[in-house]
Motif scaffolding. Structure first.
Motif, mmCIF file in Angstrom:
data_model
loop_
_atom_site.group_PDB
_atom_site.id
_atom_site.type_symbol
_atom_site.label_atom_id
_atom_site.label_comp_id
_atom_site.label_asym_id
_atom_site.label_seq_id
_atom_site.Cartn_x
_atom_site.Cartn_y
_atom_site.Cartn_z
ATOM 1 N N VAL A 20 0.822 -1.210 0.000
ATOM 2 C CA VAL A 20 0.000 0.000 0.000
ATOM 3 C C VAL A 20 0.857 1.262 0.000
ATOM 4 C CG1 VAL A 20 -1.690 1.312 1.329
ATOM 5 C CG2 VAL A 20 -1.946 -1.160 1.107
ATOM 6 N N LEU A 21 1.920 1.261 0.803
ATOM 7 C CA LEU A 21 2.689 2.479 1.004
ATOM 8 C C LEU A 21 3.738 2.718 -0.073
ATOM 9 C CD1 LEU A 21 3.253 2.380 4.874
ATOM 10 C CD2 LEU A 21 1.544 3.663 3.577
ATOM 11 N N PHE A 22 4.192 1.674 -0.774
ATOM 12 C CA PHE A 22 5.227 1.876 -1.786
ATOM 13 C C PHE A 22 4.759 2.812 -2.904
ATOM 14 C CE2 PHE A 22 7.411 0.749 -5.725
ATOM 15 C CZ PHE A 22 8.737 0.963 -5.348
ATOM 16 N N PRO A 23 3.561 2.616 -3.503
ATOM 17 C CA PRO A 23 3.123 3.579 -4.538
ATOM 18 C C PRO A 23 2.981 4.997 -4.011
ATOM 19 C CG PRO A 23 1.793 1.574 -4.606
ATOM 20 C CD PRO A 23 2.592 1.518 -3.341
ATOM 21 N N VAL A 24 2.513 5.130 -2.752
ATOM 22 C CA VAL A 24 2.370 6.463 -2.172
ATOM 23 C C VAL A 24 3.741 7.110 -1.985
ATOM 24 C CG1 VAL A 24 1.493 7.770 -0.203
ATOM 25 C CG2 VAL A 24 0.237 5.785 -1.035
ATOM 26 N N ALA A 25 4.706 6.312 -1.509
ATOM 27 C CA ALA A 25 6.059 6.838 -1.323
ATOM 28 C C ALA A 25 6.675 7.238 -2.660
ATOM 29 C CB ALA A 25 6.931 5.800 -0.624
ATOM 30 N N TYR A 26 6.429 6.447 -3.692
ATOM 31 C CA TYR A 26 6.966 6.788 -5.017
ATOM 32 C C TYR A 26 6.377 8.102 -5.515
ATOM 33 C CZ TYR A 26 8.015 6.578 -9.986
ATOM 34 O OH TYR A 26 8.450 6.878 -11.246
ATOM 35 N N MET A 27 5.067 8.278 -5.356
ATOM 36 C CA MET A 27 4.440 9.531 -5.774
ATOM 37 C C MET A 27 4.996 10.708 -4.984
ATOM 38 S SD MET A 27 0.476 8.333 -6.172
ATOM 39 C CE MET A 27 -0.052 10.016 -6.454
ATOM 40 N N LEU A 28 5.207 10.514 -3.678
ATOM 41 C CA LEU A 28 5.719 11.597 -2.839
ATOM 42 C C LEU A 28 7.131 12.002 -3.261
ATOM 43 C CD1 LEU A 28 5.336 13.437 -0.386
ATOM 44 C CD2 LEU A 28 6.198 11.577 1.041
ATOM 45 N N PHE A 29 8.009 11.018 -3.486
ATOM 46 C CA PHE A 29 9.370 11.328 -3.887
ATOM 47 C C PHE A 29 9.404 11.911 -5.303
ATOM 48 C CE2 PHE A 29 10.801 7.861 -0.800
ATOM 49 C CZ PHE A 29 11.017 8.793 0.212
ATOM 50 N N ALA A 30 8.526 11.400 -6.186
ATOM 51 C CA ALA A 30 8.499 11.924 -7.552
ATOM 52 C C ALA A 30 8.010 13.364 -7.586
ATOM 53 C CB ALA A 30 7.604 11.055 -8.423
ATOM 54 N N LEU A 36 13.624 15.031 -15.080
ATOM 55 C CA LEU A 36 14.667 14.160 -15.624
ATOM 56 C C LEU A 36 14.946 12.990 -14.692
ATOM 57 C CD1 LEU A 36 17.210 16.786 -17.032
ATOM 58 C CD2 LEU A 36 15.759 15.226 -18.343
ATOM 59 N N SER A 37 14.931 13.254 -13.393
ATOM 60 C CA SER A 37 15.184 12.186 -12.423
ATOM 61 C C SER A 37 14.084 11.138 -12.462
ATOM 62 C CB SER A 37 15.313 12.779 -11.021
ATOM 63 O OG SER A 37 15.493 11.756 -10.064
ATOM 64 N N VAL A 38 12.827 11.589 -12.553
ATOM 65 C CA VAL A 38 11.716 10.642 -12.622
ATOM 66 C C VAL A 38 11.747 9.871 -13.930
ATOM 67 C CG1 VAL A 38 9.206 10.399 -12.549
ATOM 68 C CG2 VAL A 38 10.327 12.112 -11.127
ATOM 69 N N ALA A 39 12.041 10.559 -15.041
ATOM 70 C CA ALA A 39 12.099 9.902 -16.337
ATOM 71 C C ALA A 39 13.214 8.860 -16.389
ATOM 72 C CB ALA A 39 12.295 10.933 -17.441
ATOM 73 N N ALA A 40 14.272 9.082 -15.624
ATOM 74 C CA ALA A 40 15.381 8.122 -15.584
ATOM 75 C C ALA A 40 15.079 6.922 -14.704
ATOM 76 C CB ALA A 40 16.647 8.822 -15.099
ATOM 77 N N GLY A 41 13.964 6.954 -13.990
ATOM 78 C CA GLY A 41 13.575 5.820 -13.159
ATOM 79 C C GLY A 41 14.141 5.843 -11.757
ATOM 80 N N HIS A 42 14.627 6.999 -11.304
ATOM 81 C CA HIS A 42 15.189 7.095 -9.957
ATOM 82 C C HIS A 42 14.066 7.142 -8.923
ATOM 83 C CE1 HIS A 42 18.967 9.134 -11.864
ATOM 84 N NE2 HIS A 42 18.882 7.833 -12.113
ATOM 85 N N ARG A 47 17.769 15.709 -5.851
ATOM 86 C CA ARG A 47 17.662 16.846 -4.938
ATOM 87 C C ARG A 47 16.185 17.127 -4.711
ATOM 88 N NH1 ARG A 47 16.405 21.625 -7.437
ATOM 89 N NH2 ARG A 47 16.452 21.593 -9.735
ATOM 90 N N PHE A 48 15.859 17.531 -3.512
ATOM 91 C CA PHE A 48 14.469 17.781 -3.157
ATOM 92 C C PHE A 48 14.062 19.171 -3.633
ATOM 93 C CE2 PHE A 48 15.649 14.407 -0.299
ATOM 94 C CZ PHE A 48 14.515 13.633 -0.239
ATOM 95 N N ASP A 49 12.955 19.199 -4.385
ATOM 96 C CA ASP A 49 12.455 20.455 -4.944
ATOM 97 C C ASP A 49 10.946 20.515 -4.716
ATOM 98 O OD1 ASP A 49 12.000 22.794 -6.304
ATOM 99 O OD2 ASP A 49 12.129 21.870 -8.304
ATOM 100 N N VAL A 244 6.000 16.608 -17.454
ATOM 101 C CA VAL A 244 6.251 17.181 -16.129
ATOM 102 C C VAL A 244 5.744 16.196 -15.076
ATOM 103 C CG1 VAL A 244 6.350 19.608 -16.780
ATOM 104 C CG2 VAL A 244 4.136 18.539 -16.468
ATOM 105 N N TYR A 245 6.521 15.142 -14.865
ATOM 106 C CA TYR A 245 6.122 14.101 -13.936
ATOM 107 C C TYR A 245 5.967 14.632 -12.520
ATOM 108 C CZ TYR A 245 7.326 10.680 -17.567
ATOM 109 O OH TYR A 245 7.380 9.951 -18.723
ATOM 110 N N GLY A 246 6.867 15.521 -12.142
ATOM 111 C CA GLY A 246 6.819 16.034 -10.778
ATOM 112 C C GLY A 246 5.525 16.765 -10.488
ATOM 113 N N GLN A 247 5.112 17.635 -11.405
ATOM 114 C CA GLN A 247 3.855 18.361 -11.211
ATOM 115 C C GLN A 247 2.654 17.422 -11.266
ATOM 116 O OE1 GLN A 247 3.421 22.108 -13.337
ATOM 117 N NE2 GLN A 247 5.606 22.109 -13.822
ATOM 118 N N LEU A 248 2.739 16.409 -12.112
ATOM 119 C CA LEU A 248 1.639 15.453 -12.211
ATOM 120 C C LEU A 248 1.462 14.688 -10.903
ATOM 121 C CD1 LEU A 248 -0.480 14.258 -14.126
ATOM 122 C CD2 LEU A 248 1.225 12.586 -14.858
#
Length: 280
Positions: A20-30, A36-42, A47-49, A244-248
């Motif tokens: 349950v928490l892994f997808p939520v954590a991925y969305m939070l970090f993304a 570019l970081s999200v597109a690379a699969g990190h 860096r936190f923005d 714009v993965y981060g904004q999404l």
């Protein structure tokens, strides 16, 4: 779950929490990462923005969508809870011809897929505009009437189940003291039905908050809900060089906040309301 040995139960709970928490954590970090970081699969941000949470309001009309969703879903939740309480009180406390047919009809309506009703609802609202000159499609009223119609059967059945668990002796004692049916409903049944009302209201709220199908057809750009705004924003990012993965992800988390807040605030009412009628 309670039948499992304690070590195995702990392992199962940990696995479920991770799922349950892994997808939520991925969305939070993304949401705090660069595109570019999200597109690379990190998974972990370079860096936190937090700028994505500020830029999303100018990129897409998410604020207007949230306002429309809160107004429509909130109004549906309040009115649906009130009407379902009145309907359930009549169905449980009074005997009349056709009562069982109404109860069976409430159950039968749950088996009708909402997708099948999209075209009839659209034709009905279009005919209303043609015959009566009342414009419904493209307004919040279209969503309000649609969601209220779909939410009432289930909410009424929830309240019927809950009111069956309230002792009739309370009503009889109040009537001995000269209370009318309305007084019994307001002074006795309503305060005791709070958990059931919360369940009915939250179900109606979620129906309006999560719907995309009817909101896509019955609204215009000014009355779009948050779910539609999020869908349109996501679809516009497809096919681009670097979406714009981060904004999404930030927009998705923002849209989830009201639902999570509702569950946290009314958790104790939900537990008692959902389990009422399970044990007689």
């Amino acid at each position: 779950m309670t039948l499992l040995p304690r070590p195995l139960r702990a392992v199962v709970l940990v696995v479920l929490l991770l799922l349950v928490l892994f997808p939520v954590a991925y969305m939070l970090f993304a949401s705090v990462s660069s595109d570019l970081s999200v597109a690379a699969g990190h998974f972990w941000p370079d860096r936190f923005d937090l700028g994505n949470y500020g830029r999303i309001w100018s990129t897409t009309p998410l604020g207007r969508g949230l306002a429309n969703s809160i107004v429509v879903a909130g109004a549906v939740a309040v009115l649906c809870a009130f009407v379902s309480l009145l309907s359930a009180y009549v169905l449980v406390r009074f005997a009349f011809r056709g009562r069982l047919s109404v109860l069976r009809g409430l159950l039968a309506l749950q088996s009708v897929p909402g997708t099948l009703l999209l075209l009839p609802v659209f034709v009905l609202f279009s005919s209303t505009a043609t015959l009566l000159g009342i414009q419904v499609i493209g307004t919040r009223w279209a969503l309000f009437l649609t969601y209220l119609t779909f939410a009432l059967p289930f909410s009424t059945w929830v309240m019927v189940t809950y009111l069956r668990g309230l002792p009739r002796e309370l009503d009889e004692a109040a009537r001995v003291d000269g209370a009318s049916s309305w007084t019994v409903l307001v002074r006795i049944v309503l305060p005791l039905s709070r958990p059931g009302l919360v369940v009915a209201a939250i179900f109606a709220f979620l129906l309006g908050w999560n719907d995309v199908l009817f909101a896509s057809v019955l609204t215009d750009p000014q009355t779009r809900t948050a779910a539609v705004a999020l869908q349109v924003f996501g679809s516009t990012q497809e096919g681009g060089a670097i979406p714009v993965y981060g904004q999404l992800m930030a927009a998705a988390l923002i849209c989830a906040v009201p639902v999570v807040a509702l569950y946290l605030i009314f958790q104790r009412y939900l537990l008692s309301g959902l389990t009422s009628g399970g044990v007689k």
